[in-house]
Write a protein that holds these residues in place. Sequence first.
Motif, PDB file in Angstrom:
ATOM      1  N   ASP A 113     124.189  28.250   5.812  1.00 39.98           N
ATOM      2  CA  ASP A 113     125.054  26.953   5.720  1.00 39.98           C
ATOM      3  C   ASP A 113     124.248  25.909   6.171  1.00 39.98           C
ATOM      4  O   ASP A 113     124.751  25.214   7.009  1.00 39.98           O
ATOM      5  CB  ASP A 113     126.113  27.628   6.744  1.00 39.98           C
ATOM      6  N   ILE A 114     123.165  26.336   6.125  1.00 43.88           N
ATOM      7  CA  ILE A 114     122.268  24.794   6.507  1.00 43.88           C
ATOM      8  C   ILE A 114     122.011  23.833   5.331  1.00 43.88           C
ATOM      9  O   ILE A 114     121.638  24.075   4.232  1.00 43.88           O
ATOM     10  CB  ILE A 114     120.610  25.306   7.396  1.00 43.88           C
ATOM     11  N   THR A 115     121.391  22.882   5.564  1.00 43.67           N
ATOM     12  CA  THR A 115     120.869  21.444   4.703  1.00 43.67           C
ATOM     13  C   THR A 115     119.424  20.949   5.624  1.00 43.67           C
ATOM     14  O   THR A 115     120.389  20.889   6.480  1.00 43.67           O
ATOM     15  CB  THR A 115     121.687  20.878   4.344  1.00 43.67           C
ATOM     16  N   MET A 116     118.487  20.968   4.452  1.00 46.79           N
ATOM     17  CA  MET A 116     117.248  20.215   4.936  1.00 46.79           C
ATOM     18  C   MET A 116     117.695  18.984   4.382  1.00 46.79           C
ATOM     19  O   MET A 116     117.602  18.166   3.709  1.00 46.79           O
ATOM     20  CB  MET A 116     116.501  20.986   4.853  1.00 46.79           C
ATOM     21  N   CYS A 117     117.488  17.894   5.711  1.00 49.83           N
ATOM     22  CA  CYS A 117     117.466  16.343   5.336  1.00 49.83           C
ATOM     23  C   CYS A 117     116.377  15.692   5.615  1.00 49.83           C
ATOM     24  O   CYS A 117     115.825  15.132   6.422  1.00 49.83           O
ATOM     25  CB  CYS A 117     118.829  15.899   5.817  1.00 49.83           C
ATOM     26  N   MET A 118     115.942  14.511   4.820  1.00 49.71           N
ATOM     27  CA  MET A 118     114.733  13.928   4.660  1.00 49.71           C
ATOM     28  C   MET A 118     114.920  12.561   4.349  1.00 49.71           C
ATOM     29  O   MET A 118     115.889  11.907   3.140  1.00 49.71           O
ATOM     30  CB  MET A 118     113.309  14.639   3.738  1.00 49.71           C
ATOM     31  N   VAL A 119     115.448  11.670   5.120  1.00 48.38           N
ATOM     32  CA  VAL A 119     115.105  10.529   4.967  1.00 48.38           C
ATOM     33  C   VAL A 119     113.758   9.436   5.343  1.00 48.38           C
ATOM     34  O   VAL A 119     112.763   9.772   6.104  1.00 48.38           O
ATOM     35  CB  VAL A 119     115.640   9.992   6.190  1.00 48.38           C
ATOM     36  N   ARG A 120     113.513   8.603   3.812  1.00 45.82           N
ATOM     37  CA  ARG A 120     112.288   7.912   3.510  1.00 45.82           C
ATOM     38  C   ARG A 120     113.055   5.991   4.279  1.00 45.82           C
ATOM     39  O   ARG A 120     113.850   5.880   4.369  1.00 45.82           O
ATOM     40  CB  ARG A 120     111.962   7.201   2.092  1.00 45.82           C
ATOM     41  N   MET A 121     111.975   6.380   5.883  1.00 48.75           N
ATOM     42  CA  MET A 121     112.459   4.198   5.976  1.00 48.75           C
ATOM     43  C   MET A 121     112.219   3.691   5.423  1.00 48.75           C
ATOM     44  O   MET A 121     111.451   3.680   4.673  1.00 48.75           O
ATOM     45  CB  MET A 121     112.027   4.691   7.568  1.00 48.75           C
ATOM     46  N   PRO A 122     112.584   2.436   5.566  1.00 48.94           N
ATOM     47  CA  PRO A 122     111.627   1.272   4.761  1.00 48.94           C
ATOM     48  C   PRO A 122     110.408   1.059   5.702  1.00 48.94           C
ATOM     49  O   PRO A 122     109.443   0.533   4.057  1.00 48.94           O
ATOM     50  CB  PRO A 122     112.922   0.156   5.419  1.00 48.94           C
ATOM     51  N   ASP A 123     110.272   1.372   6.504  1.00 52.04           N
ATOM     52  CA  ASP A 123     107.985   1.450   6.442  1.00 52.04           C
ATOM     53  C   ASP A 123     107.017   2.466   5.596  1.00 52.04           C
ATOM     54  O   ASP A 123     106.326   2.463   6.541  1.00 52.04           O
ATOM     55  CB  ASP A 123     108.224   0.949   7.742  1.00 52.04           C
ATOM     56  N   GLY A 124     108.197   3.458   5.137  1.00 51.95           N
ATOM     57  CA  GLY A 124     107.778   4.319   5.010  1.00 51.95           C
ATOM     58  C   GLY A 124     107.722   5.786   4.973  1.00 51.95           C
ATOM     59  O   GLY A 124     106.948   7.176   5.289  1.00 51.95           O
ATOM     60  N   GLN A 125     107.941   5.729   6.706  1.00 45.36           N
ATOM     61  CA  GLN A 125     107.626   7.074   7.833  1.00 45.36           C
ATOM     62  C   GLN A 125     109.236   7.164   7.067  1.00 45.36           C
ATOM     63  O   GLN A 125     110.441   6.998   7.265  1.00 45.36           O
ATOM     64  CB  GLN A 125     108.431   6.690   9.499  1.00 45.36           C
ATOM     65  N   ARG A 126     108.696   9.172   7.825  1.00 47.63           N
ATOM     66  CA  ARG A 126     110.624  10.111   7.068  1.00 47.63           C
ATOM     67  C   ARG A 126     110.319  10.414   8.324  1.00 47.63           C
ATOM     68  O   ARG A 126     109.215  10.709   9.232  1.00 47.63           O
ATOM     69  CB  ARG A 126     109.133  11.667   6.094  1.00 47.63           C
ATOM     70  N   ILE A 127     112.323  11.096   7.788  1.00 48.54           N
ATOM     71  CA  ILE A 127     112.499  11.502   9.294  1.00 48.54           C
ATOM     72  C   ILE A 127     113.149  12.819   8.547  1.00 48.54           C
ATOM     73  O   ILE A 127     113.703  12.881   7.576  1.00 48.54           O
ATOM     74  CB  ILE A 127     113.525  10.750  10.155  1.00 48.54           C
ATOM     75  N   SER A 128     112.653  13.612   9.460  1.00 47.97           N
ATOM     76  CA  SER A 128     113.716  14.957   8.670  1.00 47.97           C
ATOM     77  C   SER A 128     113.931  15.716   9.850  1.00 47.97           C
ATOM     78  O   SER A 128     113.521  16.038  11.038  1.00 47.97           O
ATOM     79  CB  SER A 128     112.942  15.894   7.545  1.00 47.97           C
ATOM     80  N   ARG A 129     115.445  16.395   9.526  1.00 46.76           N
ATOM     81  CA  ARG A 129     115.940  17.772  10.178  1.00 46.76           C
ATOM     82  C   ARG A 129     117.114  18.897   9.845  1.00 46.76           C
ATOM     83  O   ARG A 129     117.331  18.080   8.223  1.00 46.76           O
ATOM     84  CB  ARG A 129     116.341  16.393  11.329  1.00 46.76           C
ATOM     85  N   ARG A 130     116.554  19.827  10.293  1.00 45.33           N
ATOM     86  CA  ARG A 130     118.102  21.105   9.220  1.00 45.33           C
ATOM     87  C   ARG A 130     119.398  20.479   9.954  1.00 45.33           C
ATOM     88  O   ARG A 130     119.613  20.030  11.736  1.00 45.33           O
ATOM     89  CB  ARG A 130     117.800  22.135   9.616  1.00 45.33           C
ATOM     90  N   PHE A 131     120.303  20.420   9.242  1.00 40.94           N
ATOM     91  CA  PHE A 131     122.004  20.531   9.907  1.00 40.94           C
ATOM     92  C   PHE A 131     123.177  21.139   8.952  1.00 40.94           C
ATOM     93  O   PHE A 131     122.655  21.891   8.039  1.00 40.94           O
ATOM     94  CB  PHE A 131     122.185  19.101   9.330  1.00 40.94           C
TER      95      PHE A 131
END
Length: 86
Positions: free
Chosen positions: A7-25
Amino acid sequence: PEEGADDITMCMVRMPDGQRISRRFLKSDSLQKLFDLIDTESSLKPNSYKLVTSFPRRTFTYEAAAPSFIECGLGSKQEAFFVEMN
């Protein structure tokens, strides 16, 4: 949540400066938790951006962040977003 749970989804977010943030929810978590993560992990001001998926193109804002990932149609194992400034 633990890796490999159903029941999880792995989210990856690309920021405007190219940085990536990821986490499971949990899929039942509010989308607001993803906005909260971005607010704490970046220098962006809250409510100064929106999250966008590429295909199909969908836009998520703070105002629409209350429903769960499932209720927003984000029930895949992985979801990718990019930040678009308001």
